[in-house]
Design an enzyme around this catalytic site. Structure first.
Site, PDB file in Angstrom:
ATOM      1  N   HIS A   1       0.851  -1.195   0.000  1.00 22.96           N
ATOM      2  CA  HIS A   1       0.000   0.000   0.000  1.00 22.96           C
ATOM      3  C   HIS A   1       0.879   1.235   0.000  1.00 22.96           C
ATOM      4  CE1 HIS A   1       0.813  -0.505   4.297  1.00 22.96           C
ATOM      5  NE2 HIS A   1       0.493   0.762   4.468  1.00 22.96           N
TER       6      HIS A   1
ATOM      7  N   HIS B   1      -5.482   0.096  11.623  1.00 21.29           N
ATOM      8  CA  HIS B   1      -4.948  -1.239  11.922  1.00 21.29           C
ATOM      9  C   HIS B   1      -5.955  -2.075  12.696  1.00 21.29           C
ATOM     10  CE1 HIS B   1      -0.835  -0.238  10.611  1.00 21.29           C
ATOM     11  NE2 HIS B   1      -1.119   0.961  11.064  1.00 21.29           N
TER      12      HIS B   1
ATOM     13  N   ASP C   1       0.048  -8.168  10.513  1.00 18.99           N
ATOM     14  CA  ASP C   1       0.131  -6.849  11.145  1.00 18.99           C
ATOM     15  C   ASP C   1      -0.238  -6.935  12.626  1.00 18.99           C
ATOM     16  OD1 ASP C   1      -0.148  -4.161  11.857  1.00 18.99           O
ATOM     17  OD2 ASP C   1      -1.827  -3.774  10.500  1.00 18.99           O
TER      18      ASP C   1
END
Length: 554
Positions: free
Chosen positions: A70, A366, A193
């Protein structure tokens, strides 16, 4: 044929930023992301921190390509530095490639000859022995992708930065069915993540910000000035839509915000109603209640628009008590003090300041714990590696995976530079390669190390002392009395007496010392260090300067 896939993180495991990972099979390397980290408070004078590329320098021909998940700086910002060391094609979405192209032209100029290949989220492509399946996920910028990578030893999945947002302002959303279908065929390892591992529940959707922004835009008596990350395009779209709803024109201050806005609008990622956008000079002439400004500087960066406005240093924008300033971001770890100081400056200037947590004007990009669990249950990997986070985030994500039934021995905690070998029945760290910080300071890359930073810290905290020692070149005796010069060590009204005493201490040390350079420098440093600590409780940086004077012609 090699039996193992090697995974080598060069950044992003232990801090927030400079994300970069290598997948290596035989003499083939796939690079995923190449980002920067912004300097911490104790990294004085440092502009950026990038990964260490040392491992790649003798393997340049092995690199089959660079895939960017990204468009955020912590995943793309190191590309101009990496591409000066290796030549490799870049694969990412149309938006990300446009942002990268602008960055490379700005940094490399005519040297930018990198091939940029557009990938549609959901598309597959091959690079050497790696067959890459892209999976659309959601983050705070459009076109964020997870990667399912088929290798000769099995399929691995890299989540990229993600959260599960079913209603992003630009439409679309995560393609969980594609992810589940790819996972159903078996996944050797998941790299996921970890940034939000401390938060329970689900991360709220960008759409949940709409009521707060709507109320502020409707009630504000003057300009609404909103600081956000320039790449948070979903946030920009939400703000543009609400501003238009209340007849406010949108203008932009800040170079990176302008660049991203124009690129995203040109490519169709931002939808701006006709007449809703005006240039900054036009906005400054309009009635304040008809204006919304999008600006940079949510992290308190001293040269960004908001910090200059707070300090009354902006060349075009002067704040007034009718202005409402919204900081639509949370401080990056380490920036809390700087952001707090900037908020205080804004309050002192009489403006209304709105920021988390006093209003719901920011959501994370996130995943929180429940989304992490969802990903783990969908993918069901044989091995799990938490990535993208500080040590506490990686630790909590590992414990979360264990609670989801992954055996502890199949959860691997890595640090930058570890080399993980993966096979169908084995995952083990086999060696360590350079994974330390590389500092960018002005035009210098890597020429500033920890010792220089320690010296800068001492200079900032305790000041500087120069000890001038004049010696006769022929006899090595003192040509005149030594002199002490200080900066940032003693107050002016104390300086005369203190310097006189310091010079007497230096003279005594020089007279007692051997007359070679090393002995004189060591004696001067020891004597003055003791003196200044005893009298000021400071440890200044002491630099002896030996001046050799030729007296043979006199």
């Amino acid at each position: 044929m090699p039996q193992y896939l090697r995974f080598i993180p060069l950044g992003g495991l232990g801090d927030i930023g400079r994300n970069m990972a290598l997948f290596e099979y035989g003499h083939n390397i796939l690079i995923v992301d190449a980002g920067v980290m912004f300097p911490e408070n104790d990294m004085l004078g440092i502009d950026l921190v990038i990964p260490n590329f040392e491992y790649l320098r003798d393997k340049k021909d092995w690199v089959r390509g660079i895939v960017i998940s990204h468009g955020h700086e912590d995943h793309t910002g190191a590309l101009p530095f990496l591409l000066q060391e290796i030549e490799a094609p870049i694969y990412s979405t149309r938006l990300v490639n446009a942002l990268i192209d602008h960055k490379l032209k700005e940094k490399l100029g005519r040297r930018h000859k990198v091939a940029l290949h557009d990938v549609t989220p959901g598309e597959d492509f091959r690079l050497g022995p790696f067959h890459i399946h892209t999976v659309p996920l959601t983050h705070s910028i459009p076109d964020s992708m997870a990667l399912a990578i088929d290798t000769p030893v099995g399929r691995v999945i890299h989540s990229g930065d993600f959260k599960i947002d079913y209603t992003p302002p630009g439409g679309g959303g995560p393609n969980l069915s594609r992810l589940a279908a790819l996972a159903a065929e078996g996944v050797l390892a998941l790299f996921a993540d970890s940034t939000g591992a401390e938060r329970t529940g689900f991360t709220p959707s960008e759409k949940t910000l709409e009521p707060a922004f709507d109320q502020i835009m409707r009630a504000a008596p003057g300009r609404v000035i909103i600081a956000s990350f320039a790449s948070q395009l979903y946030r920009l779209q939400l703000i543009i839509d609400i501003a238009h709803r209340y007849g406010r024109k949108v203008a932009i201050a800040g170079r990176s915000m302008e660049q991203n806005f124009e690129t995203a609008r040109r490519l169709g990622y931002l939808h701006v109603p006709k007449g809703a956008y005006v240039r900054l000079p036009t906005a400054l002439k309009m009635p304040p209640e008809q204006v919304t400004l999008l600006i940079t500087g949510s992290q308190g960066q001293p040269e960004a628009a908001l910090a200059r406005m707070a300090a009354n240093r902006h060349r075009e924008i002067a704040l007034s008590p009718q202005d409402t300033v919204i900081i639509s971001a949370s401080p990056i770890p380490g920036n809390e003090e700087v952001v707090g100081r900037m908020i205080n400056q804004l309050v002192d200037r009489g403006v209304e300041v709105i920021y988390p947590p006093i209003a719901h004007v920011h959501v994370s990009g996130h995943a929180s714990q429940e989304e992490m669990k969802l990903l783990l249950s969908l993918v069901h990997p044989r091995f799990f590696v938490p990535v993208h986070g500080e040590p506490r985030h990686l630790h909590l994500h590992a414990r979360l995976a264990e609670s989801m039934g992954i055996p502890r021995e199949r959860i691997i905690r890595l640090r930058d530079g570890d080399v993980l070998e993966l096979g169908p029945e084995r995952a083990a760290v086999v060696e360590h390669v350079p994974g330390d910080y590389v500092f960018v300071d002005g035009s210098g890359v890597g020429d500033v190390g920890p010792q220089v930073l320690r010296e800068r810290d001492v200079l900032a905290r305790d000041g500087f002392v120069a000890a001038i020692i004049p010696l006769r070149k022929d006899t090595r005796e003192l040509a005149s009395a030594p002199q002490v010069i200080t900066r940032g060590v003693i107050y002016k009204d104390q300086s005369d007496a203190t310097l006189t005493e310091a010079e007497a201490v230096l003279l005594d040390a020089v007279q007692r010392s051997k007359k070679n350079r090393n002995a004189l420098k060591s004696a001067a440093i020891d004597a003055l260090s003791r003196y200044f600590y005893k009298n000021t409780r400071r440890n200044p940086l002491i630099e002896p300067v030996i001046v050799e004077i030729d007296t043979s012609g006199q």
